[in-house]
Design a protein around this motif. Structure first.
Motif, PDB file in Angstrom:
ATOM      1  N   LEU B 119      49.235 -15.203  50.750  1.00 42.15           N
ATOM      2  CA  LEU B 119      48.729 -15.284  52.123  1.00 42.15           C
ATOM      3  C   LEU B 119      49.431 -14.229  52.985  1.00 42.15           C
ATOM      4  O   LEU B 119      48.838 -13.629  53.890  1.00 42.15           O
ATOM      5  CB  LEU B 119      48.995 -16.702  52.674  1.00 42.15           C
ATOM      6  N   ARG B 120      50.698 -14.015  52.655  1.00 40.15           N
ATOM      7  CA  ARG B 120      51.516 -13.024  53.357  1.00 40.15           C
ATOM      8  C   ARG B 120      50.831 -11.649  53.449  1.00 40.15           C
ATOM      9  O   ARG B 120      50.819 -11.016  54.510  1.00 40.15           O
ATOM     10  CB  ARG B 120      52.837 -12.893  52.571  1.00 40.15           C
ATOM     11  N   ASP B 121      50.232 -11.232  52.328  1.00 42.11           N
ATOM     12  CA  ASP B 121      49.565  -9.929  52.288  1.00 42.11           C
ATOM     13  C   ASP B 121      48.435  -9.849  53.313  1.00 42.11           C
ATOM     14  O   ASP B 121      48.226  -8.812  53.941  1.00 42.11           O
ATOM     15  CB  ASP B 121      49.018  -9.642  50.879  1.00 42.11           C
ATOM     16  N   LEU B 122      47.690 -10.949  53.437  1.00 44.16           N
ATOM     17  CA  LEU B 122      46.570 -10.953  54.389  1.00 44.16           C
ATOM     18  C   LEU B 122      47.086 -11.027  55.818  1.00 44.16           C
ATOM     19  O   LEU B 122      46.628 -10.279  56.701  1.00 44.16           O
ATOM     20  CB  LEU B 122      45.625 -12.129  54.114  1.00 44.16           C
ATOM     21  N   LEU B 123      48.073 -11.921  56.021  1.00 40.51           N
ATOM     22  CA  LEU B 123      48.597 -12.100  57.385  1.00 40.51           C
ATOM     23  C   LEU B 123      49.207 -10.807  57.923  1.00 40.51           C
ATOM     24  O   LEU B 123      49.028 -10.467  59.101  1.00 40.51           O
ATOM     25  CB  LEU B 123      49.657 -13.213  57.413  1.00 40.51           C
ATOM     26  N   LEU B 124      49.926 -10.094  57.054  1.00 39.53           N
ATOM     27  CA  LEU B 124      50.618  -8.887  57.529  1.00 39.53           C
ATOM     28  C   LEU B 124      49.625  -7.813  58.000  1.00 39.53           C
ATOM     29  O   LEU B 124      49.937  -7.025  58.890  1.00 39.53           O
ATOM     30  CB  LEU B 124      51.568  -8.340  56.451  1.00 39.53           C
ATOM     31  N   CYS B 125      48.413  -7.802  57.422  1.00 38.32           N
ATOM     32  CA  CYS B 125      47.372  -6.860  57.860  1.00 38.32           C
ATOM     33  C   CYS B 125      46.965  -7.053  59.313  1.00 38.32           C
ATOM     34  O   CYS B 125      46.451  -6.143  59.958  1.00 38.32           O
ATOM     35  CB  CYS B 125      46.101  -7.052  57.039  1.00 38.32           C
ATOM     36  N   THR B 126      47.119  -8.299  59.771  1.00 40.02           N
ATOM     37  CA  THR B 126      46.612  -8.624  61.115  1.00 40.02           C
ATOM     38  C   THR B 126      47.629  -8.284  62.196  1.00 40.02           C
ATOM     39  O   THR B 126      47.283  -8.287  63.382  1.00 40.02           O
ATOM     40  CB  THR B 126      46.297 -10.129  61.248  1.00 40.02           C
ATOM     41  N   GLY B 127      48.865  -7.987  61.807  1.00 38.68           N
ATOM     42  CA  GLY B 127      49.892  -7.695  62.796  1.00 38.68           C
ATOM     43  C   GLY B 127      50.223  -8.926  63.631  1.00 38.68           C
ATOM     44  O   GLY B 127      49.863  -9.027  64.802  1.00 38.68           O
ATOM     45  N   ILE B 128      50.894  -9.875  62.995  1.00 38.31           N
ATOM     46  CA  ILE B 128      51.249 -11.131  63.673  1.00 38.31           C
ATOM     47  C   ILE B 128      52.150 -10.843  64.874  1.00 38.31           C
ATOM     48  O   ILE B 128      53.102 -10.066  64.756  1.00 38.31           O
ATOM     49  CB  ILE B 128      52.013 -12.051  62.698  1.00 38.31           C
ATOM     50  N   ASN B 129      51.850 -11.447  65.987  1.00 40.35           N
ATOM     51  CA  ASN B 129      52.706 -11.281  67.169  1.00 40.35           C
ATOM     52  C   ASN B 129      54.074 -11.903  66.916  1.00 40.35           C
ATOM     53  O   ASN B 129      54.198 -12.901  66.186  1.00 40.35           O
ATOM     54  CB  ASN B 129      52.049 -11.924  68.396  1.00 40.35           C
ATOM     55  N   ARG B 130      55.079 -11.293  67.552  1.00 37.55           N
ATOM     56  CA  ARG B 130      56.467 -11.678  67.278  1.00 37.55           C
ATOM     57  C   ARG B 130      56.761 -13.155  67.581  1.00 37.55           C
ATOM     58  O   ARG B 130      57.516 -13.808  66.876  1.00 37.55           O
ATOM     59  CB  ARG B 130      57.402 -10.778  68.080  1.00 37.55           C
ATOM     60  N   ASN B 131      56.171 -13.697  68.640  1.00 40.33           N
ATOM     61  CA  ASN B 131      56.460 -15.099  69.005  1.00 40.33           C
ATOM     62  C   ASN B 131      55.485 -16.111  68.379  1.00 40.33           C
ATOM     63  O   ASN B 131      55.388 -17.251  68.829  1.00 40.33           O
ATOM     64  CB  ASN B 131      56.515 -15.255  70.525  1.00 40.33           C
ATOM     65  N   ALA B 132      54.772 -15.711  67.354  1.00 37.58           N
ATOM     66  CA  ALA B 132      53.906 -16.664  66.643  1.00 37.58           C
ATOM     67  C   ALA B 132      54.790 -17.710  65.970  1.00 37.58           C
ATOM     68  O   ALA B 132      55.888 -17.409  65.493  1.00 37.58           O
ATOM     69  CB  ALA B 132      53.066 -15.942  65.605  1.00 37.58           C
ATOM     70  N   ASN B 133      54.278 -18.912  65.920  1.00 42.19           N
ATOM     71  CA  ASN B 133      55.104 -20.035  65.468  1.00 42.19           C
ATOM     72  C   ASN B 133      54.536 -20.753  64.243  1.00 42.19           C
ATOM     73  O   ASN B 133      55.267 -21.125  63.334  1.00 42.19           O
ATOM     74  CB  ASN B 133      55.237 -21.017  66.633  1.00 42.19           C
ATOM     75  N   GLU B 134      53.225 -20.919  64.238  1.00 41.79           N
ATOM     76  CA  GLU B 134      52.583 -21.645  63.145  1.00 41.79           C
ATOM     77  C   GLU B 134      51.289 -20.940  62.744  1.00 41.79           C
ATOM     78  O   GLU B 134      50.748 -20.127  63.509  1.00 41.79           O
ATOM     79  CB  GLU B 134      52.247 -23.087  63.575  1.00 41.79           C
ATOM     80  N   VAL B 135      50.820 -21.302  61.549  1.00 32.59           N
ATOM     81  CA  VAL B 135      49.532 -20.792  61.089  1.00 32.59           C
ATOM     82  C   VAL B 135      48.656 -22.005  60.746  1.00 32.59           C
ATOM     83  O   VAL B 135      49.087 -22.895  60.000  1.00 32.59           O
ATOM     84  CB  VAL B 135      49.700 -19.880  59.846  1.00 32.59           C
ATOM     85  N   VAL B 136      47.455 -22.052  61.338  1.00 28.73           N
ATOM     86  CA  VAL B 136      46.563 -23.199  61.161  1.00 28.73           C
ATOM     87  C   VAL B 136      45.463 -22.847  60.158  1.00 28.73           C
ATOM     88  O   VAL B 136      44.871 -21.763  60.242  1.00 28.73           O
ATOM     89  CB  VAL B 136      45.925 -23.612  62.511  1.00 28.73           C
ATOM     90  N   PHE B 137      45.206 -23.776  59.252  1.00 30.83           N
ATOM     91  CA  PHE B 137      44.212 -23.579  58.200  1.00 30.83           C
ATOM     92  C   PHE B 137      43.091 -24.588  58.387  1.00 30.83           C
ATOM     93  O   PHE B 137      43.352 -25.787  58.519  1.00 30.83           O
ATOM     94  CB  PHE B 137      44.858 -23.765  56.829  1.00 30.83           C
ATOM     95  N   PRO B 157      54.576 -23.870  59.186  1.00 27.95           N
ATOM     96  CA  PRO B 157      55.489 -23.023  59.961  1.00 27.95           C
ATOM     97  C   PRO B 157      55.348 -21.578  59.452  1.00 27.95           C
ATOM     98  O   PRO B 157      55.071 -21.375  58.272  1.00 27.95           O
ATOM     99  CB  PRO B 157      56.880 -23.567  59.640  1.00 27.95           C
ATOM    100  N   ILE B 158      55.554 -20.632  60.341  1.00 29.75           N
ATOM    101  CA  ILE B 158      55.314 -19.229  59.985  1.00 29.75           C
ATOM    102  C   ILE B 158      56.109 -18.799  58.742  1.00 29.75           C
ATOM    103  O   ILE B 158      55.605 -18.055  57.898  1.00 29.75           O
ATOM    104  CB  ILE B 158      55.611 -18.313  61.208  1.00 29.75           C
ATOM    105  N   LYS B 159      57.314 -19.357  58.593  1.00 31.03           N
ATOM    106  CA  LYS B 159      58.156 -18.962  57.460  1.00 31.03           C
ATOM    107  C   LYS B 159      57.513 -19.395  56.121  1.00 31.03           C
ATOM    108  O   LYS B 159      57.496 -18.630  55.164  1.00 31.03           O
ATOM    109  CB  LYS B 159      59.549 -19.602  57.620  1.00 31.03           C
ATOM    110  N   LYS B 160      57.012 -20.643  56.095  1.00 34.34           N
ATOM    111  CA  LYS B 160      56.374 -21.130  54.863  1.00 34.34           C
ATOM    112  C   LYS B 160      55.067 -20.371  54.608  1.00 34.34           C
ATOM    113  O   LYS B 160      54.737 -20.072  53.452  1.00 34.34           O
ATOM    114  CB  LYS B 160      56.111 -22.634  54.971  1.00 34.34           C
ATOM    115  N   ALA B 161      54.349 -20.035  55.679  1.00 34.79           N
ATOM    116  CA  ALA B 161      53.087 -19.300  55.533  1.00 34.79           C
ATOM    117  C   ALA B 161      53.345 -17.913  54.942  1.00 34.79           C
ATOM    118  O   ALA B 161      52.510 -17.368  54.222  1.00 34.79           O
ATOM    119  CB  ALA B 161      52.388 -19.180  56.884  1.00 34.79           C
ATOM    120  N   LEU B 162      54.510 -17.337  55.255  1.00 35.93           N
ATOM    121  CA  LEU B 162      54.820 -15.980  54.787  1.00 35.93           C
ATOM    122  C   LEU B 162      55.551 -15.964  53.440  1.00 35.93           C
ATOM    123  O   LEU B 162      55.884 -14.892  52.929  1.00 35.93           O
ATOM    124  CB  LEU B 162      55.655 -15.235  55.845  1.00 35.93           C
ATOM    125  N   HIS B 163      55.803 -17.150  52.863  1.00 37.53           N
ATOM    126  CA  HIS B 163      56.447 -17.194  51.549  1.00 37.53           C
ATOM    127  C   HIS B 163      55.495 -16.589  50.520  1.00 37.53           C
ATOM    128  O   HIS B 163      54.300 -16.867  50.525  1.00 37.53           O
ATOM    129  CB  HIS B 163      56.791 -18.638  51.185  1.00 37.53           C
TER     130      HIS B 163
END
Lengths: 353, 353
Positions: B119-137, B157-163
């Motif tokens: 998921l990290r690969d896709l999220l990083l393409c979007t340029g997540i804003n620095r103060n983002a906190n969670e990712v909703v599915f 949480p953003i950390k688990k989403a970026l694992h």
């Protein structure tokens, strides 16, 4: 994609060797249980190889021993009985204290139309001796019990064996009985728990005395506490009983009208009435019975009650069936060591949100 | 007739609409659960019609919203995770006092190899804003909850989403994910209970705040008694746990050697040891672990202990798994109103004859 077909039903596994599976009875709303959803109760492995040379040998305390081939049997008038078959251990998992054995929930029960010939017709050909007392049925399934190889064998009192509706069956719902369901030939004994309906039937022996096989005098006996001569009894006819098919136990539902429905059945006689309480027994309502007028029926009855759940919170639904002999489901089941005949008032716990 | 094939396994039904079925886990001895024996846990009906135009839209608190087609997704490196998926309500039926909800026994658990892209690969393409906190599915499955139509939605949480091992999966055990298992595309979140692995994934939204959907702040929360601010917690990672696959609970066995065996698993970390008691906890034996050397494994371990049951009578077998964080199965499960995370020391009652 056919969305309806996605929701497929199959048997629930309790054990695999030997195979013991129960019917998803909460979701079966037909009058007849299809073969692939019929509960499976085995004491041993399936008999192997499957018999191709089908015959039944009747001997013992008779004038003349006879070997009946399937062709011989089919010459007698065909008799069809529409009946419940219930494992004596059905609902065993609900006993408290717990008992050993297959932990059946509600699904060790089925219903269907069995066709064959009256056992009576075959027995009468042999000229049963006047002082014959029991008839022993031997299945082809066998295995080790207490370090001895034994077959599954059961007896019936001569009177039950000669009842017109005790049949040597070779069809179920109009088709040959499947091998897993005890085919090609099995016994069907309406009103009695399933252990009497011996599968893979091969030999029938008329005897003068009392049969004392493993499944007659050790298993399939009620041993209440304390066990003494007076209260140890053989398991015979089915107790009056019921299940709630809907709502599902421990479900959370919306506060509106819900159809409470299920089935009720008994061994001797018929189900006369079913009452339902939604307030843990303070008040009772009479359920509607979808009942045939046949007073000699061996089938279950479908019952239902539409109820408006207005108050939010927890409800205990109780169901109590009564049969034509005035027997009803007791407030607490008769505990017995082997866990047979559980028929306590049926309960479901529901949460209304 | 192939006798072996007679003993077919299928799922055990808990409910049919929506479909909720558990795996016959006691009889599954493979490392990977085949699709047709994978537990099914639905909150709503299956989404209809099945989506053919497969895509995932990522938007919200990002520099650039992107619609990824399946072809787009497949351009990223393929990642395979071999992991346990367990429903948070697995073993719910064992809570005392009883709780409402699907009465799962031990089988709301599966294991297999999920392949897709991080998921990290896709999220990083979007340029997540620095103060983002969670990712909703958001899943495509929807229905009425409290008189409102809601989709199944969960956040991480953003950390688990970026694992790296949180993946957008499109294969299970090397084949396209079946529609019933949440395909063609679903989320897979190793270490967390199954509710996090959103099925029929369609939309991903990055947010600044805390997500408060039905399945995030009402369901899938631990509400112990008494519930207060301090002890109400969200359900996240899997508790250390085990089951006994053999012998079957409440079985009667002969007095000889029997292999006691089963599986053990945990969320974060790995299973370190499994101990077994055959005398109700007076003495303990260390079980043999059939364990990979991978310390980052998300899979269950198979454990076993050969035991000679010499004395006849009743035995209570206890199993306690411990993980690499020093967490172990507790003597009593943390009761909570919705019945999540049951992981009490595993018990089986055995009768030796």
């Amino acid at each position: 994609m056919n969305m309806e077909k996605l929701h497929k039903l199959s048997l629930n596994t309790r054990n695999l060797y030997p195979e013991n599976k129960e019917s998803p009875i909460h979701f079966l709303h037909d009058t007849n249980t299809p073969t692939h959803l019929k509960f499976i109760r085995n004491h041993f492995s399936y008999p192997y190889p499957p018999e191709t040379n089908i015959s039944i040998f009747i001997s013992g305390h008779v004038q003349k021993s006879i070997l009946f081939t399937l062709a011989d049997i089919c010459k007698y008038p065909i008799r069809t009985v529409h009946c419940v078959l219930e494992c004596a251990g059905n609902k065993r998992s609900f006993f408290r204290p717990k008992v050993y054995g297959e932990q059946w929930e509600n699904g060790a029960i089925s219903q269907g139309k069995w066709s064959g010939v009256s056992l009576r017709d075959l027995l009468l050909c042999t000229g049963i001796n006047r002082n014959a007392n029991e008839v022993v049925f031997k299945g082809r399934d066998k295995g080790v019990k207490k370090k001895r190889v034994v077959h599954f064998e059961r007896s019936l009192p001569i009177k039950k064996a000669l009842h017109k509706d005790t049949i040597v069956a070779f069809k179920y719902n109009g088709k040959p009985i499947s091998y897993k369901a005890g085919g090609p030939i099995r016994l069907i004994v309406p009103q009695w728990y399933g252990m009497a309906s011996v599968k893979w039937l091969s030999e029938i022996t008329v005897i003068k005395n009392k049969f004392n096989g493993q499944f007659q005098s050790e298993d399939y006996m009620y041993y209440p506490l304390p066990p003494n001569h007076a209260n140890v009894k053989p398991v015979t006819s089915i107790n009056v009983n019921s299940i709630i098919q809907s709502p599902i136990n421990y479900a959370t539902l919306s506060s509106s009208k819900h159809l409470i429905k299920g089935i009720a059945w008994t061994g001797e006689g018929v189900v006369k009435s079913v009452r339902v309480s939604v307030d843990e027994g303070q008040t009772w309502q009479t359920a509607y019975l979808n009942k045939s007028t046949n007073t000699e029926s061996y089938t279950w009855v479908q019952w239902s009650l539409l109820w408006h759940f207005k108050r939010k919170g927890h409800y205990v639904i109780l169901v109590q069936a009564e049969d034509s002999y005035g027997r009803f489901q007791p407030e607490s089941a008769l505990w017995n060591r082997k866990g047979y005949g559980y028929n306590e008032i049926t309960k479901a716990f529901i949460n209304i949100e």
